[in-house]
Design an enzyme around this catalytic site. Sequence first.
Site, PDB file in Angstrom:
ATOM      1  N   HIS A  35      21.586   4.996 -12.339  1.00 46.82           N
ATOM      2  CA  HIS A  35      20.977   6.328 -12.763  1.00 46.82           C
ATOM      3  C   HIS A  35      20.158   6.956 -11.690  1.00 46.82           C
ATOM      4  O   HIS A  35      18.947   7.264 -12.171  1.00 46.82           O
ATOM      5  CB  HIS A  35      19.864   5.714 -13.893  1.00 46.82           C
ATOM      6  CG  HIS A  35      20.747   5.075 -15.106  1.00 46.82           C
ATOM      7  ND1 HIS A  35      21.605   5.706 -16.241  1.00 46.82           N
ATOM      8  CD2 HIS A  35      20.733   3.599 -15.386  1.00 46.82           C
ATOM      9  CE1 HIS A  35      21.891   4.658 -17.025  1.00 46.82           C
ATOM     10  NE2 HIS A  35      21.433   3.614 -16.543  1.00 46.82           N
ATOM     11  N   HIS A 288      21.983   2.309   1.700  1.00 44.90           N
ATOM     12  CA  HIS A 288      20.803   1.869   1.529  1.00 44.90           C
ATOM     13  C   HIS A 288      20.298   2.353   0.222  1.00 44.90           C
ATOM     14  O   HIS A 288      19.397   2.011  -0.492  1.00 44.90           O
ATOM     15  CB  HIS A 288      19.678   2.431   2.630  1.00 44.90           C
ATOM     16  CG  HIS A 288      19.505   1.344   3.733  1.00 44.90           C
ATOM     17  ND1 HIS A 288      18.824   0.027   3.270  1.00 44.90           N
ATOM     18  CD2 HIS A 288      19.928   1.308   4.975  1.00 44.90           C
ATOM     19  CE1 HIS A 288      18.835  -0.392   4.695  1.00 44.90           C
ATOM     20  NE2 HIS A 288      19.386   0.165   5.802  1.00 44.90           N
ATOM     21  N   GLU A 446      -2.939  -8.750  19.619  1.00 41.62           N
ATOM     22  CA  GLU A 446      -3.897  -9.092  18.592  1.00 41.62           C
ATOM     23  C   GLU A 446      -3.134  -9.512  17.320  1.00 41.62           C
ATOM     24  O   GLU A 446      -3.020 -10.196  16.518  1.00 41.62           O
ATOM     25  CB  GLU A 446      -5.073  -8.184  18.241  1.00 41.62           C
ATOM     26  CG  GLU A 446      -6.148  -7.909  19.386  1.00 41.62           C
ATOM     27  CD  GLU A 446      -5.681  -7.065  20.310  1.00 41.62           C
ATOM     28  OE1 GLU A 446      -6.408  -6.871  21.330  1.00 41.62           O
ATOM     29  OE2 GLU A 446      -4.670  -6.527  20.446  1.00 41.62           O
ATOM     30  N   HIS A 510     -15.454   0.614  20.048  1.00 40.26           N
ATOM     31  CA  HIS A 510     -15.429  -0.774  19.673  1.00 40.26           C
ATOM     32  C   HIS A 510     -16.474  -1.519  18.636  1.00 40.26           C
ATOM     33  O   HIS A 510     -16.637  -2.448  18.578  1.00 40.26           O
ATOM     34  CB  HIS A 510     -15.925  -1.489  21.218  1.00 40.26           C
ATOM     35  CG  HIS A 510     -14.844  -1.444  22.131  1.00 40.26           C
ATOM     36  ND1 HIS A 510     -13.924  -0.475  22.224  1.00 40.26           N
ATOM     37  CD2 HIS A 510     -14.438  -2.552  22.981  1.00 40.26           C
ATOM     38  CE1 HIS A 510     -13.280  -0.761  23.276  1.00 40.26           C
ATOM     39  NE2 HIS A 510     -13.289  -1.979  23.655  1.00 40.26           N
TER      40      HIS A 510
END
Length: 713
Positions: A35, A288, A446, A510
């Site tokens: 749909h 997709h 990190e 920082h």
Amino acid sequence: MAGSLVDGDASHHDLVLKTFRLLIADLCQQFGGGHPGHVTHFYEDWGKANFSRGAIGMAAIGVALWRYIMRYAPHSPDYFNRDRFVLSNGHACLFQYTFLHLVGYKDMTFEQLKSYHSSREDALCPGHPEIEHEGIEVTTGPLGQGVANAVGLAMATKNLASTYNRPGYDVVSNHTWCMVGDACLQEGVALEAISLAGHWRLNNLTIMYDNNQVTCDGSVDLTNTEDINAKMRACGWDVIAVEDGCHDIEGLVKALSQAREAKDRPTFINVRTVIGLGSKVAGQAAAHGAAFGSPEVADMKRNDGFNPEESFVIGDAVREFFADLPARGEALVQGWQDLVQKYAAEYPELGAEFQQRMRGELPADWKDLIPSTFPVTPTASRASSGLVFNPIAQSINSFMVGTADLSPSVNMIWKGKVDFQHPELRTTCGINGNYSGRYIHYGVREHAMCAISNGLAAFAPNTFVPVTSSFFMFYLYAAPAVRMGALQHLQVIHAATHDSIGMGEDGPTHQPVELAALYRAMPNLLYIRPGDSEETAGAWIAALEAKKTSTIISTSRHPLPQLKQTRRDGVLRGAYVLQECESPATVTLIGVGAELSFALEVARHLQEEKGITARVVSFPCQRLFEQQSIEYQRSVLQRHPRIPAVVIEPYAPNGWERYADAGISVRRFGQSLPGKAAYQYFGFEVRGMSEKVAGYLRRIEKGEALRGEFVDL
């Protein structure tokens, strides 16, 4: 041996592949596909088509892997030495769910498989794989995370094998297989992890690349024109190409077998597939987003020789093709258990430790390794963290401790530590190691550090307790992986240092004024800010006792006073009364972490200079405090006798309105100044804070400030 097995089964492959692909089509079509003209259904159809088209193109890879190559036990899904499979492109989850059903995982019944995208709350087929379900090793949602998780799983195997295996006793010998798509290889976290895996020469890791050259926006060359094979080779990987990944099961089996036997490198298998194979939009970006629609599904069935009027068909021949896999798995389990029993008899101490690790247990006396006293001189809580944890890490093999290139700053090195490295690596700096090493140099990565640590933690419950370390601000880089660890109930401990404006001259880039609010809000995460060494001991105890929870221990760069009133057991309750008043109090001061001593100093100044009686509460962890009884919470905060509470913390105040009436906080980014000067610049000096508290109390008396309306002082 694998080739002969394929030869004997080759006549069944075409039927198995067609059955699998049509089953995927039916599973996607059953709940309202087709749909696209309706907005709500458009997004639903986009998801279903996206999931299904990828799974259809990957069918042959799955047959090669689950039928011929992977070592696992469907009826013993927690078999310790099983191969691990990670679906990093988790939107293709039906690929994994359908194979779990076909190979015999008991929980994945046919009815459960058909619950995909249903409204069943007990469905085992969520929109991305989730770790809680049989046969799912990690939760993969954000793309690229699964690649890093797989690197962690492979590291776990290497470390356990190097630590416990003995000649003739390979008690740990499993392989990690990771499925990826085009999008995974564009994510930074995956590329960080791929670089590390090549550097560590993790030959027990294989990535299978579903190379269909399509993403949501279009063909991959819209954004990527690199030579991925050359890139992987440059990162230290062996590369194998399979040109017909949609049909060539024998070629896939040969490639996977070669990968399992790799000697000194991880393997990248570039498998060329066609997204939406057999549909009208096969190989196109539209695959997709386009919905199947009933007519197209019917056409697909006709073209493959199936009855278009029948759905969810798995014939007897296909069932029989997978039927022996549970028995094969149980034979693996029995053989391994016999091996472990003989191993434990020949190496009783190693065997006992190995089995304790498998049970996810720490030695019963681990708390005895924590110092009972600490130096009384001012000590940075990052240094306190090392004093508390390093003796534990030195003595107990469960801990894998890593840093993102900040070893001199994070204080996580223990005497005699060995680095996790390939044993033949010889670095220019002379820091070398082997796979039994438990100190990990992640480099300046990190995000990968935390995502790989999730893989280490997921290898088996609490067999490893990974510890990461970096500046607190850089955990913003790692936030998606920290979140995924908490979401999966993984015990990962993050040692975050330099956690305040007191870290100084590096300035606002920082100084993490806003980050605590994120982590305090994150479910199933303990964010703990200890105020001195004794509280740091409590923080580590809380983290190590949280078997199904991730933790951030947030510590200071600068020296902190060591306070005689602090208690490690108080930290375990999240907050506790640090200083009570003999006479009725006028105000409660809440001190947190590196600024805990400020609250005591302000209380003393208020009493001596203004005659205002202040009680002081230490509040290192909001989440632990939430878990206490309401009676305990009331006894600590004392807000019900209408004693206002003021929190002192140079962070954004978001969240403190739950526990305080006012706050001395920070609402802008930091300032590049020496630590003490930064505190003064933002008004965190005793006299000024005392004036703010006294002024707030006067406003309450005059009715200018109302309880329940949080005031930023």
